[in-house]
Design a protein around this motif. Structure first.
Motif: not given
Ligand code: T68
Length: 823
Positions: A364, A661, A664
């Motif tokens: 992600h 990103e 999103g």
């Molecule tokens: C998101 N990542 C992406 N991470 O930033 C976003 N990270 O572009 C994408 O649309 C989304 O994932 C779904 O694929 C996150 O939200 C976290 O929340 C996170 C949590 C803990 C550790 C690392």
């Protein structure tokens, strides 16, 4: 097993029956009568009543799943950002009208009960919300699936502002009771930690085993995941940590009461609180404990289930795919190896052959600092056997690399699962890539960049392993529930099939040219704005003008997402108007809405929040801007607020630096609700723009290859500061302390960071952004043209249904089939 009896009959779906059930819950569940019941009593009784209606379906689904033993999807995710449950349960079971009529017949305000629910915020942002959308789609599409995760006692912190600065409060989401969960202490499983490894003999054969130093109990809590009007209810199983009795007693018997209590606290700490770090994991020991805890519980749970049926684990790949939601659950890979090799006595190769076919990994991120690594020191201390297994996986993997590229030491070092610098550490993304059947990114561009950059060596070795599944959102929550006005309008125009087949929104395309439809579309948007005005007034005491353009940027606060770019645009408008260089009459009246939480330890992000609020105070108090420009920044942006804010938005801000990103998903929610996007060529924005066309999307800024070039050439932010007067003036205002009562030091770190490093090229994209905003103004002035574009956005949003994402996972990764609940 004795013969199963049929589950009790589905309850009568009438207002009378519902009311009887509701009163019974109030009397016998809460122990109160209607007159003396509190809002919370009533909410709990209502929730339990709805729950009863779903129960038969749940039992049937489980029984059916048990009988058919079809291939399942086990989604492993450390986060599920569920949002409120009551509305969704009512929707799925088609009980909303009955429930409303029933409750109102007793003189109770139905909406007040809905508002009483505290949302389970068991996730940080996009990644956790995606997991919630996926389990919704899996249930709605009749796919045998179970979601596994952690039942955090405290979810994502509640954000408050004190003098404009973020202050975090614990999110005690369980404090008023939790009617949606079903604890099963009798099904608890034990998980080990620490200790040592040793050789021993089983039937004359040498084996390795792990002797943990302490154990923790995992108690499963089941949650219903109702499919939309299809009679199916899947399960989300979240684990809660408890001390094991054996462990308590041992210490207790030794007379050390305090120590016994300490041990209890230690165990229960594991599922105490969600780590609020998105994108920059801190590498904390407790977090690794959480990861191993839920993964070990989940594997044990799943394997026990299939083993009960005498299942041969050699066929496990035909029975399940464990989908790894980012690297957080990747420790499942050595755990499965340990179970097969150490506990079940399999040969290594045999175990690896199975392991390699049951895991798939979703990445992600693209930020290097977001790629999780665990120091060998910590892993060895907490999970010594797992570390040994990882070493062996790595050895054999490096052999593969050596065979393919003999004498390429550099490559070996680059690809090793074990990093050597700055300390010896396990690269979890590499482990996941080596073990996974497939590795997927979450948008086309992201998957391409994974192949070309982040995991390029691996893509060269195994090109077929890499695939894309563009993210999606559930139309049930984010259109049907969140935007009833637009839902009704759409249903009136094209029928209600879109709820489970979102591509049907294409049927709205001709209506973009229908003046009457556009008028009604605007009416809906206007009503949604009024609903938002109301909500904000109650929730935050803030006022907004519903007659202005609502320009919204809601997402976690991170420098790469560039909230600063939008803020500089606002500051610049303020600067130009107050210095008399711009006539306020020429400025499109806008409300700039922000919503964002910053990770508590992320100082720059917190500074930016402070600055947004400070600028807000200044411009909202400026008489010259009255009724024209305004900032609102409601605290504690969450799913509940999103459901009110997004349907009211005109303009969606998706302005991350290109190439940062991953996808999103907010961008998709706005599009589906008829907002136009101003955005960079990043993540799923690329796909949105392809679908709506350039005329219906405000593209600006450097694209990813251009970003690379600028950076390679040695980016100098000051050159932009020097050559763009409006940018200079805006930054100077901040630097001079205009928004901090003359104190220059307050926001100095932001200014100096932008002028020296500006890692995310805010200054480089400023002019392009301002120009794009000017195009937005022109477009917005043409009301009919704008509405036409908005309708086209909705009509083209079908692709972004999470149902489509699930189909892609099924076709490209899982190869599981839909199974009708009732034959
Ligand atoms: C998101 N990542 C992406 N991470 O930033 C976003 N990270 O572009 C994408 O649309 C989304 O994932 C779904 O694929 C996150 O939200 C976290 O929340 C996170 C949590 C803990 C550790 C690392």
């Amino acid at each position: 097993m004795t013969q199963q009896t049929a589950p009790i009959a589905i309850r009568e779906r009438t207002v009378d029956a519902f009311t009887r059930e509701f009163l019974r819950e109030l009397n016998f569940g809460q122990g109160v009568d209607v007159e003396r019941s509190s809002v919370n009593d009533r909410y709990l009784a209502l929730a339990r009543t709805v729950r009863h209606y779903l129960m038969t379906r749940w039992i049937e689904t489980l029984r059916h799943q048990w009988e058919h033993q079809a291939k399942s999807v086990a989604y492993l995710s450390a986060e599920y950002l569920l949002g409120r449950q009551l509305d969704n349960a009512l929707l799925a079971s088609d009980l909303t009208d009955i429930a409303r009529t029933s409750v109102e017949s007793l003189g109770i305000d139905f909406d007040e009960l809905r508002d009483a629910e505290i949302e389970p915020g068991l996730g940080n942002g996009g990644l956790g919300r995606l997991a919630a959308c996926f389990v919704d789609s899996l249930a709605t599409m009749n796919i045998p699936a179970v979601g596994y995760g952690i039942r955090y006692e405290y979810g994502i912190f509640e954000q408050t502002f004190v003098d404009g600065w973020q202050v975090e409060k614990a999110d005690d989401w369980l404090r008023l009771g939790s009617p949606w969960e079903f604890p099963h202490p009798e099904a608890a499983v034990e998980v080990g930690f620490g200790g040592t490894t040793e050789d021993h003999e089983v039937d004359g054969e040498k084996r390795r085993r792990w002797v943990p130093a302490w154990n923790v109990l995992g108690v499963p809590y089941n949650y219903m995941v109702p499919g939309y009007e299809n009679g199916r209810v899947n399960t989300l199983r979240l684990w809660s940590a408890r001390a094991t009795h054996a462990f308590d007693l041992q210490i207790f018997n030794s007379g050390d009461y305090e120590e016994a209590v300490r041990a209890q606290t230690f165990a229960e700490n594991i599922s105490k609180v969600l780590y609020p770090e998105d994108s920059t994991p801190q590498g904390k020991e407790l977090r690794l404990q959480q990861q191993y805890f839920f993964v070990a519980c989940s594997l044990r749970d799943f394997l026990d289930r299939v083993l009960l049926r005498g299942f041969d684990l050699h066929n496990l790949p035909e029975r399940v795919t464990f989908q790894l939601n980012d690297t957080h659950p990747v420790i499942a890979v050595p755990e499965l190896m340990r179970i097969l090799v150490d506990e079940r006595g399999w040969k290594w190769d045999e175990a690896w052959a199975v392991t390699q076919r049951v895991f798939a990994y979703t990445c992600h991120t693209l930020l290097p600092e977001a790629l999780e690594v665990w120091s060998v020191e910590l892993l060895g201390r907490l999970l010594p056997r797992h570390l040994e297994i990882i070493y062996r996986i790595n050895e054999e993997f490096l052999e593969v690399v050596r065979t393919r590229w003999p004498d390429d030491e550099l490559r070996l070092r680059r690809m090793s699962i074990i990093a050597e610098h700055p300390e010896r550490a396990v690269r979890m993304a590499f482990l996941a890539t080596v073990a996974g059947v497939k590795v997927n990114g979450v948008a086309e561009l992201h998957s391409q960049l994974l192949r070309d950059k982040v995991l390029a060596d691996f893509a060269e070795l195994w090109p077929d392993k890499f695939t894309n599944v563009t993210n999606g959102i559930t139309p049930r929550r984010f259109l049907k529930l969140a935007n009833p006005g637009l839902s009704d309008l759409i249903t009136e125009a094209i029928g209600d099939g879109w709820v489970t087949d979102l591509d049907r929104l294409e049927g709205l395309l001709p209506l973009a040219d229908d003046a009457e439809f556009r008028r009604r579309f605007r009416e809906v948007k206007a009503a949604n704005k009024l609903r938002l005005v109301d909500m904000l007034a109650h929730r935050d005491g803030s006022t907004i003008d519903p007659d202005t353009m609502l320009d919204v940027m809601v997402k976690r606060l991170h420098e790469y997402k560039r909230q600063m770019l939008k803020l500089l645009h606002v500051i610049s408008l303020y600067e130009q108007v107050t210095r008399g260089r711009l006539d306020i009459a020429d400025v499109t009246p806008r409300t700039f809405a922000f919503g964002a939480k910053a990770a508590p330890g992320y100082r720059m992000a917190k500074q930016i929040i402070g600055l947004i609020n400070a600028v807000g105070r200044t411009i909202n108090d400026e008489p010259a801007l009255e009724g024209r420009l305004r900032i609102v920044f409601p605290a504690n942006y969450n799913v509940t607020l999103a459901e009110c804010l997004i349907p009211a938005a005109d303009l969606s801000e998706q302005i991350s630096l290109a190439g940062k990103e991953a996808s999103g998903t907010g961008n998709m929610k706005f599009m589906l609700n008829g907002a136009l996007t101003i955005g960079t060529d990043d993540g799923a924005n690329v796909e949105i723009r392809q679908l709506v066309g350039d005329d219906n999307f405000f593209l600006f800024g450097l694209d990813e290859p251009a970003v690379e070039k600028v950076v390679a050439a040695g980016y100098r932010p000051t050159s932009f500061y020097e050559s763009i007067p409006n940018l200079r003036h805006a930054l100077d205002l901040v630097a001079r302390g205009t928004f901090s009562g003359g104190d220059r030091s307050v926001f100095e770190p932001i200014v100096s960071n932008l002028l020296s490093e500006d890692r995310f090229l805010v200054l480089a994209d400023f002019q392009a952004y301002v120009d794009a905003q000017a195009r937005v103004d022109v477009a917005y002035a043409d009301t009919e043209g704008w509405t036409r574009s908005a309708v086209i956005n909705v009509a083209r949003a079908g692709f972004f249904s999470s149902d489509r994402s699930m189909r892609d996972y099924l076709d490209r990764i899982w190869h599981a089939r839909q199974v009708a609940t009732r034959p």
